[in-house]
Design a protein around this motif. Structure first.
Motif, PDB file in Angstrom:
ATOM      1  N   THR A 630       0.844  -1.203   0.000  1.00 53.69           N
ATOM      2  CA  THR A 630       0.000   0.000   0.000  1.00 53.69           C
ATOM      3  C   THR A 630       0.872   1.242   0.000  1.00 53.69           C
ATOM      4  OG1 THR A 630      -0.072   0.093   2.409  1.00 53.69           O
ATOM      5  CG2 THR A 630      -1.836  -1.147   1.310  1.00 53.69           C
ATOM      6  N   LEU A 631       0.318   2.287  -0.581  1.00 55.81           N
ATOM      7  CA  LEU A 631       0.990   3.583  -0.600  1.00 55.81           C
ATOM      8  C   LEU A 631       0.003   4.604  -0.037  1.00 55.81           C
ATOM      9  CD1 LEU A 631       3.491   5.196  -1.477  1.00 55.81           C
ATOM     10  CD2 LEU A 631       2.453   5.408  -3.758  1.00 55.81           C
ATOM     11  N   LYS A 632       0.463   5.350   0.957  1.00 54.77           N
ATOM     12  CA  LYS A 632      -0.430   6.305   1.602  1.00 54.77           C
ATOM     13  C   LYS A 632      -0.169   7.718   1.110  1.00 54.77           C
ATOM     14  CE  LYS A 632      -1.556   4.031   5.940  1.00 54.77           C
ATOM     15  NZ  LYS A 632      -1.425   4.096   7.390  1.00 54.77           N
ATOM     16  N   GLN A 633      -1.086   8.609   1.475  1.00 47.72           N
ATOM     17  CA  GLN A 633      -0.972  10.023   1.085  1.00 47.72           C
ATOM     18  C   GLN A 633       0.356  10.639   1.528  1.00 47.72           C
ATOM     19  OE1 GLN A 633      -4.631  11.709   2.675  1.00 47.72           O
ATOM     20  NE2 GLN A 633      -5.282  12.157   0.574  1.00 47.72           N
ATOM     21  N   ASP A 634       0.804  10.216   2.697  1.00 51.20           N
ATOM     22  CA  ASP A 634       2.046  10.811   3.201  1.00 51.20           C
ATOM     23  C   ASP A 634       3.289  10.101   2.656  1.00 51.20           C
ATOM     24  OD1 ASP A 634       1.973   8.396   4.437  1.00 51.20           O
ATOM     25  OD2 ASP A 634       2.058   9.168   6.492  1.00 51.20           O
ATOM     26  N   GLY A 635       3.078   9.211   1.731  1.00 53.17           N
ATOM     27  CA  GLY A 635       4.218   8.540   1.113  1.00 53.17           C
ATOM     28  C   GLY A 635       4.637   7.267   1.824  1.00 53.17           C
ATOM     29  N   THR A 636       3.916   6.868   2.871  1.00 51.64           N
ATOM     30  CA  THR A 636       4.256   5.621   3.553  1.00 51.64           C
ATOM     31  C   THR A 636       3.963   4.441   2.630  1.00 51.64           C
ATOM     32  OG1 THR A 636       3.521   6.645   5.589  1.00 51.64           O
ATOM     33  CG2 THR A 636       3.935   4.266   5.653  1.00 51.64           C
ATOM     34  N   LEU A 637       5.001   3.663   2.416  1.00 43.43           N
ATOM     35  CA  LEU A 637       4.887   2.510   1.524  1.00 43.43           C
ATOM     36  C   LEU A 637       4.989   1.272   2.417  1.00 43.43           C
ATOM     37  CD1 LEU A 637       5.022   1.596  -1.521  1.00 43.43           C
ATOM     38  CD2 LEU A 637       7.516   1.634  -1.257  1.00 43.43           C
ATOM     39  N   THR A 638       3.963   0.441   2.404  1.00 44.58           N
ATOM     40  CA  THR A 638       3.957  -0.685   3.339  1.00 44.58           C
ATOM     41  C   THR A 638       3.757  -2.004   2.611  1.00 44.58           C
ATOM     42  OG1 THR A 638       2.975   0.777   4.975  1.00 44.58           O
ATOM     43  CG2 THR A 638       2.985  -1.579   5.490  1.00 44.58           C
ATOM     44  N   GLY A 748     -10.122   5.180   4.059  1.00 45.03           N
ATOM     45  CA  GLY A 748     -10.181   5.565   5.468  1.00 45.03           C
ATOM     46  C   GLY A 748      -8.833   5.543   6.166  1.00 45.03           C
ATOM     47  N   GLU A 749      -7.925   4.724   5.660  1.00 47.48           N
ATOM     48  CA  GLU A 749      -6.620   4.625   6.308  1.00 47.48           C
ATOM     49  C   GLU A 749      -5.566   5.489   5.635  1.00 47.48           C
ATOM     50  OE1 GLU A 749      -5.547   0.382   6.874  1.00 47.48           O
ATOM     51  OE2 GLU A 749      -7.691   0.046   6.572  1.00 47.48           O
ATOM     52  N   LEU A 753      -3.069   4.169  -3.110  1.00 43.78           N
ATOM     53  CA  LEU A 753      -2.865   3.160  -4.150  1.00 43.78           C
ATOM     54  C   LEU A 753      -2.440   1.863  -3.473  1.00 43.78           C
ATOM     55  CD1 LEU A 753      -0.686   5.159  -6.714  1.00 43.78           C
ATOM     56  CD2 LEU A 753      -2.986   4.264  -7.176  1.00 43.78           C
ATOM     57  N   ASP A 754      -2.820   0.745  -4.053  1.00 45.54           N
ATOM     58  CA  ASP A 754      -2.261  -0.500  -3.542  1.00 45.54           C
ATOM     59  C   ASP A 754      -2.038  -1.501  -4.671  1.00 45.54           C
ATOM     60  OD1 ASP A 754      -4.765  -1.531  -4.075  1.00 45.54           O
ATOM     61  OD2 ASP A 754      -4.998  -2.515  -2.137  1.00 45.54           O
ATOM     62  N   GLY A 755      -1.211  -2.457  -4.381  1.00 50.61           N
ATOM     63  CA  GLY A 755      -0.957  -3.520  -5.346  1.00 50.61           C
ATOM     64  C   GLY A 755      -1.149  -4.856  -4.651  1.00 50.61           C
ATOM     65  N   ILE A 756      -1.840  -5.745  -5.340  1.00 56.86           N
ATOM     66  CA  ILE A 756      -2.060  -7.064  -4.749  1.00 56.86           C
ATOM     67  C   ILE A 756      -1.556  -8.122  -5.718  1.00 56.86           C
ATOM     68  CG2 ILE A 756      -3.858  -8.725  -4.056  1.00 56.86           C
ATOM     69  CD1 ILE A 756      -5.377  -6.490  -2.806  1.00 56.86           C
TER      70      ILE A 756
END
Ligand SMILES: Cc1cc2nc3c(=O)[nH]c(=O)nc-3n(C[C@@H](O)[C@@H](O)[C@H](O)COP(=O)(O)OP(=O)(O)OC[C@H]3O[C@@H](n4cnc5c(N)ncnc54)[C@H](O)[C@@H]3O)c2cc1C
Ligand code: FES
Ligand code: FES
Lengths: 921, 289
Positions: A630-638, A748-749, A753-756
């Motif tokens: 997952t990639l968050k608005q703040d750039g956190t890539l998890t 909500g989180e 963007l996400d990749g599966i």
């Protein structure tokens, strides 16, 4: 102090890592316990509580000691140094970095002990040698690494040159020797294993186990015991199990009770459990409980189990046969008479213990209607299935949060503490924790199946295999565990990695009243490999052929078809493995001949060779993995990765593959590992499947996210990504686009963007003759071993090993080599010293695993014959590493002595008996 | 919870010892493993503990003209590092191979003989050195030759009110050299399948005038091989390996267990003794003390 007669707790003053501390503790409590429980210094590990493993090594007044053998009272006034400290002149800090760079920590449970023993040694011997380091580390066992990288790391620190680990950029992570990404906590002593953490208010649980292999029992008034024992909250029995009182691996083999119901089938079976304060559950002895035993004669060994009229261990299986499997192709009976040479033999192996240094441990917390369990495990999703059944709830009501896992090797695929903790926490409505003792771990956890194998092999005049037959009985002990898998895998692999036109292989898993046998690195194939490789040596001898040559002629290669009828279109790299080590083989033959010519006959050397193959992934069934990034608005890539890393390195290599799929550097990712509420099912860490199966899922997840980003940016395939805070830059040739992630729509989180990625290996079912394509790909290896035998004492020292492994692609060569070293060490143990005897070798004092002084130099060749279905060409290496070693060692012993050994372990007295023509014991 | 005593003087310790049954705790390298094995099978019973590790007077190593005295708290590591006559080379070699360094740093020579395991590596060494064991109780002191101290499988003459205070070793004869060999199934941390210790002295012409040879793990209690010793006296050291006869080992009664068979032990004991003699005769003065 303490010169009076103080009862109970005393106040003890000591210095720990330079700080003066005061603890209130039972002075007889071991210092290991006090450091962990009273001072929260859980970096000091307890692997055996008996001085045998060295995981608890600390320094007491500047000398290494086992903290489990020092009383807290003896620490009064002492200067204690633990792994949490920097060490004299920062020595421990330097060692941490070197360990990380060399891949010297795998699971990490032995690492604190290794670091402290090394710190102690270098503090007093700065200019050291390999031999002196081995002496210093002789008291610390490692089951994962094969020790070589540990010694290398220490030598580096001694020499003042610390290896730098490379940093991988986006797109070139695969193949890089990056340090394990979960490695720092392991070398810092901060990683939390099953016994290292629990809620402060958790009750303790202790299981009372059957001391008898077979017995019936009745329980008296347990409530009276509870009432009479301060701090004891309850005694759990099978009546407390809210759901089904059974667990197992397969839907039709859930035959093991959480708590026995009136009848114990093996020594070590759970009968009842005490729950209460630690003092209460460890204060009450088993003999203080009203358990009335009637001992009955046990069924010991497959021979006893199969005779007519044998006691039936499980009523549904009147012949004690749990499962069987077979492979039939061609016409063995018709072909064998046409062969030029025939070889035949019976082979025997014993129980082998996984001997992971971390005994099973964990805790359960009831959260509303749900149950959350934190424990060491190899299979969090299977744990959910079993625990939910035992609790009688939906699977969604159970959450597994794997702790760091201090080694598994197959032994932590079955549930152990999970159902026990769940029942206790449900009954108490409170958190409950448990830590197995070493003896409990060894007596209750599944082992490698003891095998009785008969096999016959034939070849034509040129050495080409004509036929192969194998019939094996595998002692699965009292409960099914992974017995069916062993019975299924052995026939498929039992002829070895060779082209054989006529095959009949059969294997059975047999119930007895012994410790359950389950999964252990190789699922029965190491046992079978001893048979097929010894027979191949017999054929070579009869044909006066070189042993390497006969293997090369028969080796399965690309385009060949296996006896199961599966054509290997690619990545069958055994011929390349053999070619790689040919120069070493020839040099060793020469070396050995020269040595023996000079020898007075007391010591003789020999060299042997072994080949193996191993299907990656589960046999013939779907075993998909799913990964998410997952990639968050703040750039956190998890990276959400459900594959548990038991030391083998999946956390690192899966990240490397995900990173290359996406095109960003591994160190830009945050990670969530193996929490069943947060990650998708990545299957279990077994069958050498995580690199191959979960690796594909990781790659696909990365590619999926990349595709979405490229689409958003309207960029081409070759675009380069970079991520800086919330700014994502896509450089496509000269053009460059920047995306401010904060402007994208988020869920909500905050995820924009996400990749599966999901992947399931291609495999088809086997018919009644074992025909089909049971695995997507196979790992191959060839190894040579050189030994020196004392012809009078029968002792064997392995002095050199060369290992060529076809791994498809080494995603991280440092970790791949680490797997090979560790597998070889376990194979060496199986061949020469390891034998679990229920009731006799239930600790690491009597059950011997290789120490740092037992492992020879190992040279590895990584053959990268890319597997088209594998991620970046990769396939598994975890299990293959072990399988070729025992036959190579046995072949070397035979070459040295002229004696063919057909029973392992080759203990000195067994070889001596063979050398002297005495009947074996 | 049981009581825990940690006196600083021998006198106090002997008073505690006389007053109640206690587990004596020195280096703990046997006490804790035994407890772990019991706890593993749910046996939580424990006695009061008498920790003798703070008693300074038990820590000394003294060398006088006629004997050496090792206080009861002497550890394997101290033995290994001590500056001792060549006759102790075997005991020192044994000290390097007991457990790992952790165990050597804490475990005591006296704890090893009090445990009196057939596999105790120190015991044949002490036999070969003609050691005496000094015991004390509130009643007084006595000394017992090592061969009388251990009476059977894990049994000693140490009374319930006694403590071992020291190992006493007469100064070995001039030219005496000791050696030790141990046989096990792995390199480190291994319990002996069999072990042998010997102290041999030869005169300037190479003739043996003192020989003591002991074998462990091949009988309930380690044994001296008196017949073999007698056969060596007056013979050239170089011929020692050839003087070994099967009958010299009649005192041994090796049994089979999980580590080895009895037959094997019987044969291995002879080979180990021969190997030891080869080493001693090849380089009689090779070691620094
Ligand atoms: C991992 C490991 C490996 C080992 N390997 C070997 C080996 O290779 N060879 C070998 O021989 N041994 C081996 N041992 C055992 C060895 O460490 C012990 O025998 C040790 O020497 C005992 O000394 P201690 O001070 O630790 O005794 P403790 O454990 O403190 O005591 C041992 C026993 O002696 C009694 N005791 C101690 N001191 C006195 C005294 N002064 N008076 C009366 N009673 C006393 C105690 O009550 C107890 O019964 C090993 C132990 C471990 C844990
Ligand atoms: S826990 Fe102390 S040595 Fe194993
Ligand atoms: S890394 Fe040593 S035991 Fe796992």
């Amino acid at each position: 102090m303490l010169d009076k007669a103080p009862l109970g707790v005393s106040t003890i003053r000591l210095t720990v890592n330079g700080e003066a501390v005061t603890v209130s503790a039972d002075p007889f409590a071991s210092l290991a316990n006090t450091l962990r429980d009273e001072l929260g210094l859980t970096g000091t590990k307890i692997g055996c509580d008996a001085g045998d493993c060295g995981a608890c090594t600390i320094r007491v007044d500047g000398e290494q000691a086992c903290a489990c053998l020092v009383s807290t009272g003896q620490a009064e006034g002492a200067d204690i140094e633990t792994v949490e400290g920097p060490g004299p002149d920062g020595l421990t800090e330097k060692l941490r970095k070197a360990f990380l760079a060399h891949g010297a920590a795998q699971c990490g449970i032995c690492t604190p002990g290794m670091l402290m023993a090394a710190t102690d040694h270098l503090a007093r011997n700065p200019a050291t040698s390999r031999a002196e380091i081995e002496d210093a580390l002789g008291g610390v066992l490692c089951r994962c690494t094969g020790y070589l990288k540990i010694v290398d790391a220490i030598l580096d620190v001694a020499g003042g040159s610390v290896l730098e680990t490379p940093r991988a950029e986006g797109g070139n992570a695969v193949g890089a020797r990056i340090a394990r990404v979960d490695g720092w906590p392991k070398v810092a002593g901060t990683d939390l294993f099953g016994a290292d953490d629990a809620p402060a208010d958790a009750l303790w649980m202790r299981v009372v186990r059957s001391p008898h292999a077979r017995a019936t029992f009745t329980l008296g008034d347990l409530d009276a015991v509870v009432a009479a024992t301060p701090g004891l909250e309850t005694i759990l029995t099978h009546k407390d199990v809210p759901g089904e009182n059974s667990f197992g691996i397969f839907p039709h083999t859930r035959d093991q009770p959480v708590f026995a119901e009136g009848h114990a089938r093996f020594r070590g079976e759970a009968i009842v459990a005490l729950v209460g304060t630690k003092e209460a559950v460890y204060g009450l002895s088993d003999t203080d409980l009203p358990i009335a035993w009637t001992v009955e004669p046990p069924v010991t060994g497959v021979g006893e189990a199969r005779i007519d009229g044998a006691h039936v261990v499980h009523s549904g299986k009147p012949d004690n046969v749990l499962a069987s499997g077979r492979v039939k192709c061609g016409d063995v009976e018709g072909a064998r008479p046409t062969a030029a040479v025939i070889a035949e033999g019976r082979f025997e192996t014993g129980f082998v213990e996984h001997a992971y240094i971390e005994p099973e441990a964990g805790f359960a917390v009831p959260v509303g209607d749900r149950m959350e369990i934190t424990c060491c495990t190899q299979a969090p999703y299977m744990d959910i299935d079993e625990t939910a059944r035992v609790l009688g709830v939906e699977k969604s009501q159970v959450r597994i949060r794997p702790s760091a896992c201090g080694g598994g090797f197959g032994g932590k695929l079955d549930v152990s503490v999970q159902p026990l903790l769940a029942v206790a926490a449900r009954v108490m409505g409170k958190p409950v924790r448990i830590v197995y003792t070493r003896t409990e771990s060894m007596s209750s956890s599944p082992k490698r199946h003891p095998a009785q194998v008969w096999a016959r092999s034939s070849a034509d005049g040129e050495g080409r295999l004509v036929s192969f037959e194998l019939d094996g009985d595998f002692n699965t002990g009292a409960y099914a565990s992974w017995g069916p898998t062993v019975a299924g895998r052995v026939p498929v692999h039992g002829m070895g990695p060779y082209k054989v036109p006529n095959v009949l292989t059969e294997a059975r898993a047999i119930y007895t009243n012994e410790t359950p046998a389950g999964a252990f690195r190789g699922f029965g194939i190491p046992q079978a490999a001893i048979a097929h490789e010894t027979l191949l040596d017999d054929l070579a001898e009869k044909l006066k052929m070189d042993r390497w040559q006969i293997r090369r002629i028969n080796a399965l290669g690309n385009g060949d078809t296996t006896p199961s009828g599966q054509t290997l279109h690619a990545s069958a790299g055994l011929p390349e493995c053999l070619d790689a080590l040919k120069p070493d083989w020839e040099a060793a033959l020469q070396r050995v001949a020269e040595f023996n010519a000079r020898s007075d006959g007391r010591k003789r050397r020999g060299v042997g060779i072994g080949c193996m193959w191993y299907g990656c992934g589960n046999t013939s069934v779907a075993n998909p993995s799913t990964m998410r990034i997952t990639l968050k608005q703040d750039g956190t890539l998890t990276f959400f990765n459900g594959a548990v890393d038991i030391g083998q390195g999946s956390t690192t290599v899966l990240l490397q593959m995900a990173a290359d799929g996406l095109g960003l550097a591994p160190d830009q990712f945050d990670m969530v590992i193996g929490d069943t509420d947060l990650t998708f099912d990545a299957g279990k860490t077994s069958a050498s499947r995580q690199t191959y199966v979960s690796g594909n899922a990781s790659r696909l997840a990365g590619e999926d996210l990349r595709a979405k980003i490229l689409k958003l940016a309207n960029a081409g395939e070759d675009a380069r990504l970079s991520l800086d805070g919330g700014t994502l830059t896509i450089a496509d040739g000269q053009a460059s686009r920047t995306i401010d992630l904060a402007t994208l729509e988020a869920d909500g989180e905050g995820i924009v963007l996400d990749g599966i990625g999901t992947w399931d290996p291609p495999a088809t079912a086997l018919d009644e003759n074992g025909q089909g394509s049971p695995y997507g790909t196979y790992g191959f290896a060839a190894q040579t071993a050189e030994v020196e035998v004392d012809m009078r004492l029968g002792t064997v020292k392995v002095i050199d090993i060369v290992a060529a492994h076809d791994v498809g692609r080494a995603i991280n060569p440092t970790l791949t080599e680490g797997q090979i070293h560790g597998g070889i060490a376990q194979g060496l143990g199986l061949a020469l010293m390891e034998e679990y005897l229920p009731g006799r070798t239930e600790n690491l004092h009597d059950y011997l695993i290789p120490t740092v002084g037992d492992i020879p130099p190992i040279k590895t060749y990584l053959i990268e014959d890319a597997e088209p279905t594998g991620p970046y060409g990769a396939k598994g290496v975890g299990e293959p590493a072990l399988i070729a070693t025992p036959p190579a060692i046995l072949g070397a012993i035979r070459h040295a002595t002229g004696v063919t050994v057909r029973q392992v372990p080759v203990l000195p007295h067994r070889l001596w008996e063979s050398l002297n023509g005495e009947s074996g014991s | 919870m049981a009581a825990y005593f940690r006196p600083t003087t021998l006198e106090e310790a002997l008073a505690v010892r006389a007053a109640q049954p206690v587990t004596v705790l020195a280096g703990g390298t046997d006490v804790y493993p035994i407890r772990a094995n019991k706890v593993g099978w749910g046996d939580m019973h424990r006695d009061d503990v008498l920790d003798i590790s703070a008693i300074a007077e038990l820590k000394e190593i003294e060398q006088t003209a006629d004997r050496l005295r090792f206080g009861a708290l002497t550890t394997w590591s101290q033995m290994r590092r001590a500056d001792l006559p060549e006759a102790f080379a075997g005991y020192q070699a044994a000290s390097r191979d007991v457990g790992g360094v952790q165990v050597q740093n804490r475990g005591t020579l006296v704890g090893n003989i009090c445990t009196a395991s057939p596999a105790g590596d120190g015991i044949p060494c002490l036999l070969s050195l003609d050691a005496e064991i000094e015991l004390a109780s509130a009643r007084g002191r006595r000394t017992v030759p090592i061969q009388d101290f251990i009476t059977g499988y894990r049994q000693t003459v140490c009374g319930h009110d006694e403590l071992v205070t020291a190992i006493l070793i007469p100064r070995p004869p001039a030219g005496a050299v000791g050696d030790f060999l141990k046989l096990g199934a792995r390199r480190y941390l291994v319990i002996s399948i069999a072990m042998v210790a010997a102290v041999i002295a030869a005169d300037d012409t190479g003739v043996i005038h003192h020989a003591s040879v002991a074998v462990g793990a091949c009988s309930e209690v380690a044994k001296r091989l008196h017949d073999l010793e007698a056969a060596l006296l007056g013979q050239p050291l170089a011929s020692a390996p050839d003087l070994i006869e099967h009958a010299h080992f009649a005192a041994l009664k090796p049994i089979g267990d999980l580590r080895a068979s009895g037959h094997y032990r019987d044969s291995a004991a002879r080979d180990l003794v021969r190997d030891l003699f080869v080493r001693l005769s090849a380089e009689p003065k090779r070691r620094a003390a």
